[in-house]
Design a protein around this motif. Structure first.
Motif, PDB file in Angstrom:
ATOM      1  N   PHE A  81      70.010   7.149  29.986  1.00 24.34           N
ATOM      2  CA  PHE A  81      71.333   6.536  29.870  1.00 24.34           C
ATOM      3  C   PHE A  81      71.242   5.170  29.189  1.00 24.34           C
ATOM      4  CE2 PHE A  81      71.804   9.033  33.894  1.00 24.34           C
ATOM      5  CZ  PHE A  81      72.725   9.952  33.423  1.00 24.34           C
ATOM      6  N   ALA A  82      70.562   4.242  29.865  1.00 19.63           N
ATOM      7  CA  ALA A  82      70.534   2.857  29.400  1.00 19.63           C
ATOM      8  C   ALA A  82      69.862   2.728  28.041  1.00 19.63           C
ATOM      9  CB  ALA A  82      69.821   1.982  30.429  1.00 19.63           C
ATOM     10  N   GLN A  83      68.755   3.468  27.849  1.00 20.60           N
ATOM     11  CA  GLN A  83      68.024   3.357  26.590  1.00 20.60           C
ATOM     12  C   GLN A  83      68.909   3.710  25.400  1.00 20.60           C
ATOM     13  OE1 GLN A  83      67.070   4.908  29.429  1.00 20.60           O
ATOM     14  NE2 GLN A  83      64.858   5.309  29.426  1.00 20.60           N
ATOM     15  N   THR A  84      69.810   4.662  25.605  1.00 25.49           N
ATOM     16  CA  THR A  84      70.689   5.082  24.509  1.00 25.49           C
ATOM     17  C   THR A  84      71.881   4.142  24.360  1.00 25.49           C
ATOM     18  OG1 THR A  84      70.080   7.369  25.054  1.00 25.49           O
ATOM     19  CG2 THR A  84      71.890   7.054  23.507  1.00 25.49           C
ATOM     20  N   LEU A  85      72.532   3.816  25.473  1.00 30.23           N
ATOM     21  CA  LEU A  85      73.729   2.977  25.408  1.00 30.23           C
ATOM     22  C   LEU A  85      73.416   1.557  24.942  1.00 30.23           C
ATOM     23  CD1 LEU A  85      75.622   4.125  28.620  1.00 30.23           C
ATOM     24  CD2 LEU A  85      76.424   4.377  26.270  1.00 30.23           C
ATOM     25  N   LYS A  86      72.230   1.068  25.245  1.00 30.80           N
ATOM     26  CA  LYS A  86      71.879  -0.303  24.880  1.00 30.80           C
ATOM     27  C   LYS A  86      71.377  -0.430  23.446  1.00 30.80           C
ATOM     28  CE  LYS A  86      70.906  -1.996  29.545  1.00 30.80           C
ATOM     29  NZ  LYS A  86      69.885  -2.548  30.469  1.00 30.80           N
ATOM     30  N   ASN A  87      71.180   0.699  22.784  1.00 26.99           N
ATOM     31  CA  ASN A  87      70.737   0.659  21.388  1.00 26.99           C
ATOM     32  C   ASN A  87      71.898   1.099  20.499  1.00 26.99           C
ATOM     33  OD1 ASN A  87      69.609   0.968  18.861  1.00 26.99           O
ATOM     34  ND2 ASN A  87      67.708   1.885  19.621  1.00 26.99           N
ATOM     35  N   PRO A  88      72.619   0.150  19.886  1.00 23.42           N
ATOM     36  CA  PRO A  88      73.828   0.484  19.128  1.00 23.42           C
ATOM     37  C   PRO A  88      73.572   1.289  17.865  1.00 23.42           C
ATOM     38  CG  PRO A  88      73.276  -1.821  18.845  1.00 23.42           C
ATOM     39  CD  PRO A  88      72.348  -1.295  19.894  1.00 23.42           C
ATOM     40  N   GLU A  89      72.305   1.493  17.515  1.00 25.98           N
ATOM     41  CA  GLU A  89      71.999   2.316  16.348  1.00 25.98           C
ATOM     42  C   GLU A  89      71.872   3.787  16.707  1.00 25.98           C
ATOM     43  OE1 GLU A  89      68.617   0.748  14.342  1.00 25.98           O
ATOM     44  OE2 GLU A  89      69.497  -1.244  14.050  1.00 25.98           O
ATOM     45  N   LEU A  90      71.931   4.080  18.024  1.00 27.29           N
ATOM     46  CA  LEU A  90      71.858   5.461  18.497  1.00 27.29           C
ATOM     47  C   LEU A  90      73.249   5.944  18.907  1.00 27.29           C
ATOM     48  CD1 LEU A  90      68.687   5.277  20.796  1.00 27.29           C
ATOM     49  CD2 LEU A  90      68.794   5.881  18.366  1.00 27.29           C
ATOM     50  N   GLY A  91      73.437   7.242  18.942  1.00 26.35           N
ATOM     51  CA  GLY A  91      74.703   7.812  19.383  1.00 26.35           C
ATOM     52  C   GLY A  91      74.582   8.335  20.800  1.00 26.35           C
ATOM     53  N   MET A 100      84.540   1.377  22.581  1.00 25.06           N
ATOM     54  CA  MET A 100      83.831   2.652  22.669  1.00 25.06           C
ATOM     55  C   MET A 100      82.333   2.502  22.443  1.00 25.06           C
ATOM     56  SD  MET A 100      86.676   4.942  20.663  1.00 25.06           S
ATOM     57  CE  MET A 100      85.577   6.338  20.440  1.00 25.06           C
ATOM     58  N   GLY A 101      81.929   1.397  21.840  1.00 28.45           N
ATOM     59  CA  GLY A 101      80.502   1.191  21.600  1.00 28.45           C
ATOM     60  C   GLY A 101      79.924   2.305  20.754  1.00 28.45           C
ATOM     61  N   ASN A 102      78.822   2.897  21.216  1.00 28.89           N
ATOM     62  CA  ASN A 102      78.163   3.975  20.473  1.00 28.89           C
ATOM     63  C   ASN A 102      78.387   5.346  21.113  1.00 28.89           C
ATOM     64  OD1 ASN A 102      76.619   3.535  22.758  1.00 28.89           O
ATOM     65  ND2 ASN A 102      74.644   3.672  21.720  1.00 28.89           N
ATOM     66  N   ARG A 103      79.465   5.457  21.905  1.00 30.23           N
ATOM     67  CA  ARG A 103      79.766   6.734  22.564  1.00 30.23           C
ATOM     68  C   ARG A 103      80.513   7.622  21.571  1.00 30.23           C
ATOM     69  NH1 ARG A 103      80.546   2.346  25.523  1.00 30.23           N
ATOM     70  NH2 ARG A 103      79.553   2.135  27.568  1.00 30.23           N
ATOM     71  N   ILE A 104      79.874   8.703  21.167  1.00 30.34           N
ATOM     72  CA  ILE A 104      80.445   9.547  20.109  1.00 30.34           C
ATOM     73  C   ILE A 104      80.951  10.892  20.632  1.00 30.34           C
ATOM     74  CG2 ILE A 104      79.096   8.475  18.281  1.00 30.34           C
ATOM     75  CD1 ILE A 104      77.201  10.891  18.408  1.00 30.34           C
ATOM     76  N   TYR A 105      80.615  11.244  21.868  1.00 32.33           N
ATOM     77  CA  TYR A 105      81.139  12.487  22.454  1.00 32.33           C
ATOM     78  C   TYR A 105      81.099  12.327  23.971  1.00 32.33           C
ATOM     79  CZ  TYR A 105      82.075  17.460  23.175  1.00 32.33           C
ATOM     80  OH  TYR A 105      82.649  18.657  23.534  1.00 32.33           O
ATOM     81  N   ARG A 135      84.600  11.245  12.475  1.00 34.73           N
ATOM     82  CA  ARG A 135      85.515  10.185  12.926  1.00 34.73           C
ATOM     83  C   ARG A 135      84.866   9.374  14.046  1.00 34.73           C
ATOM     84  NH1 ARG A 135      90.210  12.008  16.878  1.00 34.73           N
ATOM     85  NH2 ARG A 135      88.280  12.337  18.057  1.00 34.73           N
ATOM     86  N   ASN A 136      84.329  10.076  15.036  1.00 33.91           N
ATOM     87  CA  ASN A 136      83.715   9.404  16.186  1.00 33.91           C
ATOM     88  C   ASN A 136      82.504   8.575  15.774  1.00 33.91           C
ATOM     89  OD1 ASN A 136      85.635  10.814  17.648  1.00 33.91           O
ATOM     90  ND2 ASN A 136      84.197  12.291  18.504  1.00 33.91           N
ATOM     91  N   ILE A 137      81.684   9.140  14.896  1.00 35.81           N
ATOM     92  CA  ILE A 137      80.485   8.424  14.462  1.00 35.81           C
ATOM     93  C   ILE A 137      80.865   7.228  13.599  1.00 35.81           C
ATOM     94  CG2 ILE A 137      78.275   8.606  13.248  1.00 35.81           C
ATOM     95  CD1 ILE A 137      78.273  11.603  13.915  1.00 35.81           C
ATOM     96  N   SER A 138      81.937   7.368  12.815  1.00 32.15           N
ATOM     97  CA  SER A 138      82.397   6.234  11.998  1.00 32.15           C
ATOM     98  C   SER A 138      82.726   5.038  12.882  1.00 32.15           C
ATOM     99  CB  SER A 138      83.633   6.638  11.185  1.00 32.15           C
ATOM    100  OG  SER A 138      83.336   7.660  10.262  1.00 32.15           O
ATOM    101  N   VAL A 139      83.412   5.293  13.996  1.00 29.54           N
ATOM    102  CA  VAL A 139      83.753   4.214  14.923  1.00 29.54           C
ATOM    103  C   VAL A 139      82.483   3.580  15.482  1.00 29.54           C
ATOM    104  CG1 VAL A 139      84.844   3.661  17.130  1.00 29.54           C
ATOM    105  CG2 VAL A 139      86.008   5.181  15.515  1.00 29.54           C
TER     106      VAL A 139
END
Length: 381
Positions: free
Chosen positions: A89-99, A241-246, A310-314
């Motif tokens: 969870f944290a590893q992904t959400l804290k890295n804004p280059e990841l989805g 939304m940060g890097n949350r794409i789905y 669209r989601n990834i663009s955001v």
């Protein structure tokens, strides 16, 4: 000569058969949801369902399983754990280059998995009741039915303030499914709510979608925005939304009961490698055939290629400035007016960050220049 069914024994057998099929819990309830109807109507009246017109279209049918499937006397509710090991969870959400993709969607589409098992459970009950003309129908988030209140009545858990079902031993990382059946089986008792004064889920929600305990305004929910919403994501919500794409899991991640959550042993729910901590630019580079291939058998496919972009663009707009991001966004322009709207916003966000970074670089230089000039001036200047 036929013998009457022992419904108490049959109910016990159904729970054992369900567990053998991979369900972690099986409960039985009646079909009476009259107490839920005013709550449902109030939720609809406030337009909290957003663009989900089918919610309003089906109206109170959602609270009347016996009308949805005539003859239904009982609802068999089941739960199946889906949280994979090393959810990151944290590893992904804290890295804004990841989805970030909601953990339930990393593997195979749960609709298919649960429905097949429920169908087998129904057939097993049918074989046991061979002398009767048994009528059953499985549902997995696929019909107008209030599965959470039914699960609550069946003793699966209680409704948390985020509106999801929480189980004392398992937390909330599980899917629900229902088998409507026309047998007068004994029903299970609900469990007491144990959220107490905790409002962690309400506090952490990035967009403030949990507007009051047990009530979610879908129009602000990131899961709704990235999955159900077909139009433009409101601009004021995009930065949140940060890097949350789905989907979004924040309300579950913070829930104290999920410290006890059970991991899944279903290989179907294990993450596909390319969806587990995926670089945003890599996902953005997929063409439509690649998207369709990579999401085959996945719940992600249902949003379609352009909503995916669209989601990834955001998310790219929310990422730190990179020239590569602006280049990737520019290359996606011209395919869809809706997509272009989000791309233009994302480019604007990136340009603002680039300009701010340039200002931050210049400011120390300006300060050093001022200090050097001041040193060379007479003391009384």
């Amino acid at each position: 000569m036929s013998h009457p069914l022992d419904f108490n024994r049959l109910a016990q057998d159904i729970k054992l058969w369900g567990q053998a099929l991979g369900f972690q819990q099986v409960g039985i309830s009646d079909t009476d949801l009259t107490e839920e109807e005013p709550k449902l109507q109030a939720w609809l009246d406030k337009q909290y369902h957003g663009e989900m017109a089918w919610m309003a279209r089906h109206g109170m049918l959602r609270a009347r399983p016996h009308e949805l499937h005539p003859g239904t006397l009982r609802v068999i509710s089941v739960r199946m754990n889906y949280l994979p090991p090393a959810a990151a969870f944290a590893q992904t959400l804290k890295n804004p280059e990841l989805g970030y993709i909601s953990r339930y969607a990393l593997g195979r589409d749960y609709h298919k998995v649960l429905r097949q098992r429920l169908k087998k459970l129904g057939e097993q009950i049918q074989a046991y009741c061979s002398e009767f003309d048994l009528n059953f129908r499985p549902f997995v988030d696929s019909a107008p039915i209030m599965e959470r209140p039914l699960a609550t009545k069946a003793g699966i858990g209680w409704t948390g303030k985020h509106s999801l079902i929480i189980n004392r031993e398992a937390g909330s990382w599980f899917f629900l499914g229902e088998l409507l059946i026309d047998l007068p089986l004994p029903v299970d008792s609900p469990v007491e709510e144990e959220c107490g004064r905790c409002v962690a889920c309400m506090t952490i929600c990035p967009t403030g979608a949990i507007v009051e305990p047990y009530t979610v305004d879908a129009r602000r929910c990131i899961s709704y925005l990235t999955i159900e919403l077909e139009g433009a994501i409101p601009e004021e919500l995009r930065p949140l939304m940060g890097n949350r794409i789905y989907g979004c899991d924040d309300c579950q991640m913070t829930c104290p009961w999920n410290k006890l959550s059970q991991l899944t042993d279903e290989a179907d729910f294990y993450p596909r490698s390319y969806l587990y901590q995926p670089p945003l630019l890599e996902l953005y580079s997929w063409d439509e055939p690649t998207f369709l291939h990579k999401t085959e058998g996945s719940p992600i496919r249902r949003i379609g290629y352009f909503r995916w972009l669209r989601n990834i663009s955001v998310a790219l707009g929310n990422a730190p400035y990179q020239a590569d991001i602006i280049s990737a966004l520019e290359k996606r322009k011209g395919f869809s007016l809706l997509l272009d709207q989000h791309i233009d916003w994302a480019i604007s966000q990136q340009m603002t960050k680039r300009n701010n970074a340039a200002i931050e670089i210049q400011q120390p230089k300006q300060k050093r220049l001022i200090r050097s000039v001041e040193k060379g001036l007479p003391r009384d200047a």
